[in-house]
Every structure is written in structure tokens, then in C-alpha cells.
Write a protein that holds these residues in place. Structure first.
Motif, mmCIF file in Angstrom:
data_model
loop_
_atom_site.group_PDB
_atom_site.id
_atom_site.type_symbol
_atom_site.label_atom_id
_atom_site.label_comp_id
_atom_site.label_asym_id
_atom_site.label_seq_id
_atom_site.Cartn_x
_atom_site.Cartn_y
_atom_site.Cartn_z
ATOM 1 N N ARG A 57 22.025 -37.970 -31.521
ATOM 2 C CA ARG A 57 22.477 -37.115 -30.285
ATOM 3 C C ARG A 57 21.931 -37.664 -28.986
ATOM 4 N NH1 ARG A 57 20.472 -31.463 -28.147
ATOM 5 N NH2 ARG A 57 22.344 -30.296 -28.005
ATOM 6 N N TYR A 58 22.875 -37.645 -28.308
ATOM 7 C CA TYR A 58 22.506 -38.258 -26.811
ATOM 8 C C TYR A 58 21.977 -36.973 -26.005
ATOM 9 C CZ TYR A 58 25.655 -42.162 -27.633
ATOM 10 O OH TYR A 58 26.225 -43.245 -27.941
ATOM 11 N N VAL A 59 21.242 -37.483 -25.051
ATOM 12 C CA VAL A 59 20.701 -36.767 -24.212
ATOM 13 C C VAL A 59 21.035 -37.225 -22.666
ATOM 14 C CG1 VAL A 59 18.498 -36.300 -22.862
ATOM 15 C CG2 VAL A 59 18.231 -36.626 -25.344
ATOM 16 N N ALA A 60 21.401 -35.894 -21.762
ATOM 17 C CA ALA A 60 22.017 -36.040 -20.660
ATOM 18 C C ALA A 60 21.115 -37.256 -19.751
ATOM 19 C CB ALA A 60 22.148 -34.760 -20.019
ATOM 20 N N LEU A 64 21.895 -35.919 -14.085
ATOM 21 C CA LEU A 64 23.356 -35.401 -14.252
ATOM 22 C C LEU A 64 23.316 -33.796 -13.984
ATOM 23 C CD1 LEU A 64 26.098 -35.078 -15.257
ATOM 24 C CD2 LEU A 64 25.551 -35.103 -17.576
ATOM 25 N N ARG A 65 22.229 -33.356 -14.260
ATOM 26 C CA ARG A 65 21.897 -31.727 -13.886
ATOM 27 C C ARG A 65 21.963 -31.708 -12.595
ATOM 28 N NH1 ARG A 65 18.575 -27.368 -16.043
ATOM 29 N NH2 ARG A 65 18.816 -28.333 -17.967
ATOM 30 N N ARG A 67 23.239 -33.233 -10.286
ATOM 31 C CA ARG A 67 24.739 -33.619 -9.600
ATOM 32 C C ARG A 67 25.580 -32.180 -9.968
ATOM 33 N NH1 ARG A 67 23.632 -38.501 -11.607
ATOM 34 N NH2 ARG A 67 24.798 -38.418 -13.655
ATOM 35 N N ILE A 68 25.491 -31.783 -11.252
ATOM 36 C CA ILE A 68 26.052 -30.515 -11.436
ATOM 37 C C ILE A 68 25.743 -29.395 -10.628
ATOM 38 C CG2 ILE A 68 26.702 -28.695 -13.283
ATOM 39 C CD1 ILE A 68 26.505 -31.120 -15.420
ATOM 40 N N LYS A 71 27.349 -29.779 -7.033
ATOM 41 C CA LYS A 71 28.747 -29.360 -7.423
ATOM 42 C C LYS A 71 28.912 -28.019 -7.479
ATOM 43 C CE LYS A 71 31.453 -33.301 -9.004
ATOM 44 N NZ LYS A 71 32.407 -33.773 -9.792
ATOM 45 N N LEU A 72 28.033 -27.018 -8.238
ATOM 46 C CA LEU A 72 28.429 -25.832 -8.373
ATOM 47 C C LEU A 72 28.262 -24.941 -6.785
ATOM 48 C CD1 LEU A 72 26.657 -24.980 -11.743
ATOM 49 C CD2 LEU A 72 29.363 -25.339 -11.214
ATOM 50 N N GLU B 6 24.161 -20.689 -14.427
ATOM 51 C CA GLU B 6 23.534 -21.904 -14.525
ATOM 52 C C GLU B 6 22.411 -21.224 -15.736
ATOM 53 O OE1 GLU B 6 21.701 -22.888 -10.800
ATOM 54 O OE2 GLU B 6 23.542 -23.550 -10.229
ATOM 55 N N LEU B 10 23.450 -24.223 -18.249
ATOM 56 C CA LEU B 10 22.720 -25.570 -18.154
ATOM 57 C C LEU B 10 21.788 -25.949 -19.402
ATOM 58 C CD1 LEU B 10 21.793 -25.768 -14.239
ATOM 59 C CD2 LEU B 10 23.391 -27.138 -15.428
ATOM 60 N N PRO B 11 21.184 -24.995 -20.132
ATOM 61 C CA PRO B 11 20.419 -25.303 -21.306
ATOM 62 C C PRO B 11 21.362 -26.190 -22.146
ATOM 63 C CG PRO B 11 20.101 -22.988 -20.774
ATOM 64 C CD PRO B 11 21.322 -23.474 -19.865
ATOM 65 N N LEU B 13 23.343 -28.442 -21.500
ATOM 66 C CA LEU B 13 23.721 -29.819 -20.912
ATOM 67 C C LEU B 13 23.725 -30.861 -21.823
ATOM 68 C CD1 LEU B 13 24.732 -31.225 -18.504
ATOM 69 C CD2 LEU B 13 22.248 -31.577 -17.793
ATOM 70 N N ASP B 14 22.578 -31.192 -22.663
ATOM 71 C CA ASP B 14 22.482 -32.141 -23.452
ATOM 72 C C ASP B 14 23.651 -32.032 -24.727
ATOM 73 O OD1 ASP B 14 20.317 -33.378 -22.445
ATOM 74 O OD2 ASP B 14 18.888 -32.541 -23.839
ATOM 75 N N ALA B 15 24.099 -30.863 -24.992
ATOM 76 C CA ALA B 15 24.883 -30.719 -25.917
ATOM 77 C C ALA B 15 26.254 -31.207 -25.531
ATOM 78 C CB ALA B 15 25.029 -29.113 -26.534
ATOM 79 N N TYR B 17 26.930 -33.118 -23.004
ATOM 80 C CA TYR B 17 26.913 -34.689 -22.858
ATOM 81 C C TYR B 17 27.255 -35.278 -24.001
ATOM 82 C CZ TYR B 17 25.653 -39.343 -21.242
ATOM 83 O OH TYR B 17 25.460 -40.548 -21.061
ATOM 84 N N SER B 18 26.288 -34.995 -25.057
ATOM 85 C CA SER B 18 26.709 -35.670 -26.282
ATOM 86 C C SER B 18 27.923 -35.567 -26.881
ATOM 87 C CB SER B 18 25.517 -35.000 -27.300
ATOM 88 O OG SER B 18 25.542 -36.044 -28.589
ATOM 89 N N ASP B 31 29.878 -38.923 -18.326
ATOM 90 C CA ASP B 31 29.127 -38.283 -17.087
ATOM 91 C C ASP B 31 30.014 -37.277 -16.294
ATOM 92 O OD1 ASP B 31 27.454 -38.070 -14.404
ATOM 93 O OD2 ASP B 31 26.179 -39.121 -15.517
ATOM 94 N N VAL B 34 31.690 -34.251 -18.160
ATOM 95 C CA VAL B 34 30.404 -33.058 -18.172
ATOM 96 C C VAL B 34 30.593 -32.663 -16.979
ATOM 97 C CG1 VAL B 34 28.122 -32.577 -18.466
ATOM 98 C CG2 VAL B 34 28.999 -33.936 -20.079
ATOM 99 N N GLN B 35 30.407 -32.998 -15.701
ATOM 100 C CA GLN B 35 30.798 -32.575 -14.430
ATOM 101 C C GLN B 35 31.761 -31.783 -14.235
ATOM 102 O OE1 GLN B 35 29.434 -34.890 -10.929
ATOM 103 N NE2 GLN B 35 28.876 -36.462 -12.241
ATOM 104 N N TYR B 38 31.573 -28.581 -16.349
ATOM 105 C CA TYR B 38 30.810 -27.434 -15.795
ATOM 106 C C TYR B 38 31.637 -26.695 -14.693
ATOM 107 C CZ TYR B 38 26.681 -27.617 -18.250
ATOM 108 O OH TYR B 38 25.926 -27.737 -19.517
ATOM 109 N N LYS B 54 27.373 -21.684 -25.876
ATOM 110 C CA LYS B 54 27.553 -23.165 -26.173
ATOM 111 C C LYS B 54 28.827 -23.498 -26.695
ATOM 112 C CE LYS B 54 25.230 -26.444 -29.235
ATOM 113 N NZ LYS B 54 24.209 -26.551 -30.103
#
Lengths: 257, 165
Positions: A57-60, A64-65, A67-68, A71-72, B6, B10-11, B13-15, B17-18, B31, B34-35, B38, B54
Motif C-alpha cells: 500500500r502506498y503512503v501519500a 500532498l496533505r 497542498r490539498i 486548495k480547499l 477535512e 483527510l484521514p 488520504l493514504d487510501a 493516494y494508494s 498526486d 488525488v488533489q 478532494y 472512505k
């Protein structure tokens, strides 16, 4: 070495915890008897282990957080209820084209004064609130220390607005500012609720025209007004009405003593 | 409203992105996706009626990923093997860290070689741990189809990952 073809779905269902109790029992009984299916189930378990423990599983990525969130925030400004902001611009712009900043300031003061009788106080408070968040003039004195904010007001207004530290209940103090409501100078005490700004406008009660207490909604903003100790309070923000009530209750409870 | 959004999303975010990473198979695109996701989610937040945050977000990520794929290329994996998570020197000696990094790289590239729709079904189930029903709703197919795709995806992966005997 392959599973019984009619049992394949059951094996995956068992692995995924998607079988009902009866099928779980039946499937487990079958696994005890059938070596092929047991071996297949073992393979599935191994695969799951590799998928879930191997860092698949990838981690962001870092940043990135934020940047989001940025944007919000930009989106929130864009989508902010327009009418209050537009009212300000409509009032200011024709004058602003005339020239210097001084002219703009004069025009603004003029606009505020002449418009007052025509507008409800709620609209004016919302306009003040919006202006405080749009331009970089949220606070004149920016500090979370109420012992700094309170004396700062002392030299500027002829009353003593209560300034409280409320970060213990989620309303950290941001600072204080002078603003204008109904043509008079009022104190604006600024609190933060998560990412939101709350302006609490305070001025001495002068007559009987202002409402004693009210909660209302204008242009997407919530307002709560109350009176206490000869002062009129109005809290204005885009937070939930419930949050404003909580702030009001805390301000009332803590200025009692 | 922004803060409630948020808090809810936001919790995950990894899901997000993956999933984007596995669907687009491109780090830079993931990247952006995902932006964009959101932002889209925020704009349609008014239509969010509770339910699993989720799944709701991942459905949007999935749409954004497909939009991106459509406009960029016909699903060819151009992603180079990446320098993976750096080893934690406190935890590992260099050899075991390297082994683990190569293991996760191997698993990742095996997943990326799975054709769609098997790849997304497997990622949603094994990495995001969604239920069959959630995957069915998210991908718009019956539960039975989710089950057969998942079984097929696992068979393909095991074939890739297990040493020939």
C-alpha cells in the motif's frame, strides 16, 4: 494441486470473512477433509500476508496533505457566500477608482455611515466579519494572551470588553481589533474554531433599539447576539450555530465572576 | 464546512493516494488525481449523505483516475521501479531492509501488471479492506462479479509471485 472447482468461491469468502455462519462451518469441515483445498487456502493466506505486510500500500507523499488543504481553503474563499462581500465591493469600488487609498478609506467610512439606516444590523455584522477575513486586517493586536488584548482595548474604546482565553474548550483567542457597527467604534474579539474565524463584536448598550438576544443566519453565516452587563455582544462566523452557542455560553459563564 | 469535510476525508488520504497510484500507475499523476479528487469531493460534499466516507471518496478517486487515463494513454505501465520506502536504520540491518524493499517492490509491480478490472478489485479488497458489497457499489457491478474478479486476480498474482515448482 488445485481446489475443488465448486469450492473456490467459498475459500475466498472464508478468507474475506464474507460467509455466513453455516457456510463457515461447512467450509472449515471441507478444509479438514480435502488436502487440495486446504493447500489452496494456505496459498491464499500466504498471498494475503505478502500483500498486507509487504508495504504494497502506498503512503501519500509529504506535502500532498498541505497542498490539498490549501486548495480547499482557496475553494472556500471562492465559494464563500458572495453577497456580503459583493456588498462591500459594490460600495467601495466606484469610489476606489477615484484614486488614492485615503480616498478609499474616506469613501468606505462614508458608505458605512450612509448605509446604516437602510440595513439590518445582521447584514452589517456579516459584512464586517467577511471584511475581516478577506483583507489582511483580522486583528489590530494579534496574540493569544488575553492580558495583552484587554489593555490594548483600554486605550481605544470607552468600555471594557471581556477578553477570555477559551482554548481549553476549542476556541483559542486570536486577537482583537477595532471595527465599526452602526457608526460607532466597537471592539471585535477574534477567536478561532478549528480553521474558522469567529468575530465577537462588543459595544455598550445605548438604547432599546438593538435586539436583546437573537440567533439568525445571513448569507451562510451564523450570528448570535446577547446582552450582558450593559454590553451588547454579537458573535458572527461560518461555524455551525451550535459552535456559536457553545462560545456564547462560555463567554456568559466565565464573565459572571 | 471545510473543517467537517477535512475531518471526514483527510484521514483517508493514504487510501486515496494508494488507489490512484495503482489505477494510474504514475506517481506524478496520482498526486494530481488525488488533489483533483478532494476538490471534486468538496464541491459535491452537499450530496454526501453520510455513509462510509472512505468508499465515497474512493469512488471519486476512481472516476478521476479513469478520466486521467482516458486523456493520457491507453493504460500502458510507464512507471519505473521506484526507490522505495527508505530503510529505518534503527529497525533493520541493511540487508533485511534491502530485502524488504525489494519484496514490496516486487509485490507492487506484480499488482500493477494485473489487467483491469482485476487490479482495482484486488487493491480495494486486499489493501483497502473494503467488503464485497462496498466494492460492488463502488465499481458498479454485482457482488458475484466482485467475487469472480477477486478470485481471478488472486490466481494471477500467486502465479506471478510464487516461485515455479
Amino acid at each position: 494441486m488445485s481446489a475443488c472447482s465448486d469450492k473456490e468461491a467459498l475459500l475466498h469468502g472464508l478468507l474475506d470473512g464474507e460467509l455466513d455462519a453455516a457456510n463457515v462451518l461447512a467450509c472449515e469441515a471441507h478444509l479438514r477433509e480435502c488436502a487440495d483445498c486446504a493447500a489452496e487456502f494456505e496459498r491464499l493466506l500466504m498471498l494475503r500476508g505478502r500483500l498486507r505486510s509487504g508495504g504494497a500500500r502506498y503512503v501519500a507523499p509529504e506535502g500532498l496533505r498541505s497542498r490539498i488543504v490549501a486548495k480547499l481553503a482557496a475553494e472556500t474563499v471562492d465559494a464563500r457566500p458572495k453577497s456580503a462581500a459583493r456588498r462591500i465591493r459594490r460600495g467601495v469600488l466606484p469610489w476606489a477608482f477615484g484614486g488614492s487609498m485615503a480616498a478609499v478609506a474616506a469613501a468606505l467610512a462614508f458608505v458605512v455611515v450612509i448605509r446604516l439606516p437602510m440595513q439590518g444590523i445582521a447584514e452589517e455584522l456579516v459584512a464586517d466579519h467577511v471584511r475581516s477575513t478577506l483583507v489582511t486586517h483580522l486583528t489590530d493586536v494579534e496574540t493569544s494572551d488575553r492580558h495583552v488584548v484587554k489593555p490594548w482595548f483600554a486605550g481605544k474604546v470607552d468600555f471594557a470588553p471581556p477578553v477570555l482565553e477559551l482554548s481549553d474548550i476549542g476556541f483559542p483567542l486570536v486577537g482583537g481589533r477595532l471595527d465599526y457597527v452602526r457608526g460607532r467604534t466597537v471592539a471585535a474579539i477574534v477567536y478561532r474554531r478549528r480553521q474558522h474565524i469567529i468575530n465577537v463584536f462588543v459595544w455598550p448598550v445605548s438604547g432599546v433599539t438593538e435586539p436583546m438576544a437573537a440567533s439568525l443566519r445571513r448569507d451562510g453565516y451564523n450570528l448570535t447576539g446577547w446582552r450582558r452587563g450593559g454590553l451588547q455582544f454579537w458573535a458572527v462566523s461560518d461555524v455551525d450555530a451550535g459552535d456559536l452557542q457553545q462560545l456564547k455560553q462560555a463567554l456568559i459563564a466565565r464573565t459572571a465572576d | 464546512m471545510a473543517s467537517r469535510f477535512e475531518e471526514l476525508f483527510l484521514p483517508h488520504l493514504d487510501a486515496a493516494y494508494s488507489l490512484a497510484r495503482y489505477l494510474a500507475r504514475d506517481a506524478v499523476a496520482a498526486d494530481d488525481i488525488v488533489q483533483e479528487s478532494y476538490l471534486r469531493a468538496f464541491r459535491s460534499f452537499a450530496s454526501y449523505r453520510g455513509g462510509d466516507a472512505k468508499s465515497w471518496l474512493l469512488a471519486i478517486v476512481r472516476n478521476c483516475s479513469f478520466d486521467w487515463s482516458k486523456s493520457h494513454r491507453a493504460g500502458v505501465d510507464t512507471e519505473l521501479p521506484e526507490p522505495d520506502a527508505l530503510p529505518d536504520p534503527a529497525q533493520d540491518n541493511p540487508e533485511s531492509a534491502a530485502l524488504r524493499a525489494s519484496e514490496s517492490q516486487r509485490v507492487r509491480s506484480s499488482i500493477k501488471r494485473l489487467p483491469e478490472p482485476f487490479r482495482e478489485t484486488l487493491v480495494l479488497r486486499e489493501l483497502e479492506e473494503l467488503s464485497y458489497k462496498e466494492i460492488a457499489q463502488l465499481t458498479g457491478v454485482p457482488v458475484g462479479t466482485v467475487m469472480s474478479r477477486l478470485a481471478r486476480a488472486r490466481q494471477m498474482l500467486m502465479k506471478e509471485l510464487e516461485p515455479p515448482q
